[in-house]
Design a protein around this motif. Structure first.
Motif, short mmCIF file in Angstrom:
data_model
loop_
_atom_site.label_atom_id
_atom_site.label_comp_id
_atom_site.label_asym_id
_atom_site.label_seq_id
_atom_site.Cartn_x
_atom_site.Cartn_y
_atom_site.Cartn_z
N LYS A 199 35.99 75.84 34.25
CA LYS A 199 35.30 74.85 35.08
C LYS A 199 34.07 74.36 34.33
N ALA A 200 33.68 73.12 34.64
CA ALA A 200 32.44 72.57 34.09
C ALA A 200 31.62 72.00 35.24
N VAL A 201 30.33 72.32 35.28
CA VAL A 201 29.47 71.97 36.41
C VAL A 201 28.27 71.17 35.91
N LEU A 202 27.97 70.07 36.61
CA LEU A 202 26.78 69.26 36.31
C LEU A 202 25.73 69.54 37.38
N ILE A 203 24.55 70.01 36.94
CA ILE A 203 23.45 70.34 37.85
C ILE A 203 22.32 69.36 37.56
N THR A 204 22.26 68.28 38.31
CA THR A 204 21.28 67.23 38.03
C THR A 204 19.96 67.50 38.77
#
Length: 559
Positions: free
Chosen positions: A516-521
């Motif tokens: 999985k790849a997660v973007l935490i903006t």
């Protein structure tokens, strides 16, 4: 003149209530002169003659200094005051029902020491006066000089401090006979607001007598309202400091990560940078005290308390749980609870990283994840100009990951971003490892990580479960800011993440070896139908991930 009066006059010294009148010694002779010889001079004695009459006009109370005189630009106070005035305007005309079906809520400013509570309360005093309210400000703050007299109850102390605002007297070091009904009649029916600074310094928890009078005379009645500050949050559902006044309303005090605003507070505040803002939890007053007034750094204030060192694993786990979920223990009997604040709803605790750093240093070094948390907090604390502005956000994300992993390891909680299920990671070790290779190729990163994992398994044969946060150090590698890995029974689960401070989308494609790849903006991100397999966290996801204490560092939620 006093001694020649025909009536008995009552005065109080610091210790006893005494009637002056005819008094004979054991030989039957008058003993007036010797009777008075042990007391202060007549001018002081005369000031102690009671009953005093309330004569000072509440409407004529002077404005209060609401901010440090050299603070060029106080931050966020207007917003706090506007929210407070809205609450007061809507609640002051109500009254609590006798049958308990409705209780008028008290308004609370709760924050750690040097958090801006008194400054906001003083400004609220001035604004309430301007709106035409009768308002009284009393303080039990250390700087107020308040002290409870010998043999004086907490209720008597409260009455004394209030009374001396309404009578002509130079000091307030003598007890006064309590007559709340008399004070109530003097205050009258004009809308009246009582502001109490640091109620916790009068009593913690509030005793039943003080609860009764605050409710009866300053909150429950129509046209009365009560606002209090404290730096000791407690359980509102138990027998704690506010359990007598529910529900409770709380207004968050100023927070900011705007460097331009923070530097404008004073000429010495120009050293403030993003990392310092993060470390001080975005609390302007803490930064101001540290860099403009050199008042008292969090570390110095922390060191003033007496601490028990090498605290155990159970307490460590409870503290980590409080950092994430903000749950208030039934009794806030730990000294470090004085360094926390209440959230807006009054039901949760939160600490800034500067105090989290101090408190974590109290626990035994064998606690999983502790050493890496301290390193992470030290990295946030370090002040270096020219660093990438997103570094503090990356460090905040790593710290939050560690907090969640601790609960997965000790309590079996589900891991962050679904890295493990409930109960799967109990007993796992926690590690943070830097990827110190110069490469922009994710596959080369994977090769490095695989080698490190193999070595870790060989070193720790007895432990077959591991959490590892791999952090690339190559400045040109932009695709991932870190990799969260769970190893269990020779199986491998990998989640890559990016910490975008702004609102840009994720960079690059997801490698096949990644689960999985997660973007935490840090701010709003574009909604798109083509995220290339990336998981874009929304606001609620990010706030939940950061937890109660670290959510104040979510850039979108602060100025």
């Amino acid at each position: 003149e006093i001694l020649n009066t025909k009536s008995n006059l009552t005065f109080i010294d610091k210790y006893n209530l005494i009637n002056i009148g005819k008094r004979n010694n054991k030989n039957g002779r008058s003993n007036k002169r010797s009777y008075l010889s042990s007391f202060p001079i007549i001018s002081t004695l005369y000031r102690r003659i009671f009953p005093f009459e309330f004569v000072n006009d509440i409407k004529k109370f002077k404005r209060l200094e609401s901010s440090p005189t050299d603070c060029q630009n106080p931050i966020g106070i207007a917003d706090v005051i506007n929210k407070s005035l809205t609450i007061i305007d809507s609640k002051i005309g109500l009254e609590s029902s006798l049958n308990g079906t409705f209780s008028k809520p008290v308004l609370i400013y709760s924050r750690l020491a040097r958090g801006g509570k008194t400054t906001c309360l003083c400004e609220l005093f001035n604004c309430l006066k301007q709106k035409g309210y009768n308002v009284m400000f009393i303080s039990f703050n250390d700087s107020s000089g308040f002290r409870k007299l010998e043999n004086e109850s907490k209720e008597e102390a409260l009455y004394r401090i209030l009374s001396y605002q309404l009578i002509n007297c130079e000091n307030h070091d003598s007890k006064i006979p309590v007559d709340w009904d008399k004070m109530d009649r003097y205050i009258g029916d004009t809308p009246f607001v009582l502001l109490i600074d640091e109620i916790n310094s009068l009593c913690y928890p509030i005793d039943n007598d003080v609860k009764r009078v605050l409710n009866k005379y300053f909150l429950d009645k129509r046209n009365r309202y009560l606002v209090m500050t404290t730096h000791i949050p407690v359980n509102l559902d138990g027998d704690g400091i506010y359990s007598f006044m529910k529900p409770v309303l709380s207004v968050s005090l100023p927070l900011s990560i705007d460097l331009t605003l923070l530097k404008s507070m004073g000429n010495k505040c120009n050293v403030i940078n993003n990392q310092l803002v993060a470390y001080y939890g975005g609390i302007p007053s803490l930064l101001y005290c540290e860099y403009q007034n050199k008042d008292s750094s969090p570390r110095n204030r922390f060191n003033k308390y007496t601490w028990k060192k090498d605290r155990g694993q159970d307490e460590y786990i409870n503290f980590v749980d409080e950092l994430i979920h903000g749950n208030i223990p039934h009794e806030c009997n730990r000294v470090y609870h004085k360094l926390a604040s209440l959230t807006d709803n009054g039901n949760n605790l939160k600490w800034p990283p500067c105090y989290i750093h101090c408190i974590l240093s109290l626990f035994i070094s064998t606690c999983e994840g502790l050493k890496d948390m301290l390193k992470c907090l030290s990295a946030i604390e370090v002040c270096h100009e020219g660093l990438n502005e997103g570094i503090w956000w990356e460090q905040t994300v790593i710290l939050s990951l560690l907090l969640h992993l601790v609960l997965s390891t000790y309590r079996g909680n589900e891991g962050p971003f679904g890295i493990c299920g409930i109960g799967e990671a109990i007993g796992a070790s926690i590690h943070v490892i830097k990827i110190d290779i110069e490469s922009n190729n994710p596959n080369e990163m994977f090769s490095f990580m695989s080698d490190q994992i193999t070595r870790l398994i060989q070193r720790t044969i007895a432990n077959k479960k591991h959490f590892i946060i791999f952090v690339p150090t190559c400045s040109t590698f932009k695709q991932f800011d870190g990799f969260l890995i769970f190893v269990a029974d020779k199986t491998l689960k990998i989640i890559g993440y990016q910490c975008k401070l702004g609102s840009k989308g994720a960079d690059g494609e997801i490698p096949q070896w990644m689960n999985k790849a997660v973007l935490i903006t840090g701010k709003s991100f574009p909604r798109t139908n083509n995220n290339r397999g990336w998981n874009y966290l929304n606001d609620d996801d990010i706030i939940s991930f950061l937890g109660c204490s670290l959510s104040v560092l979510y850039p979108k939620s602060i100025n």
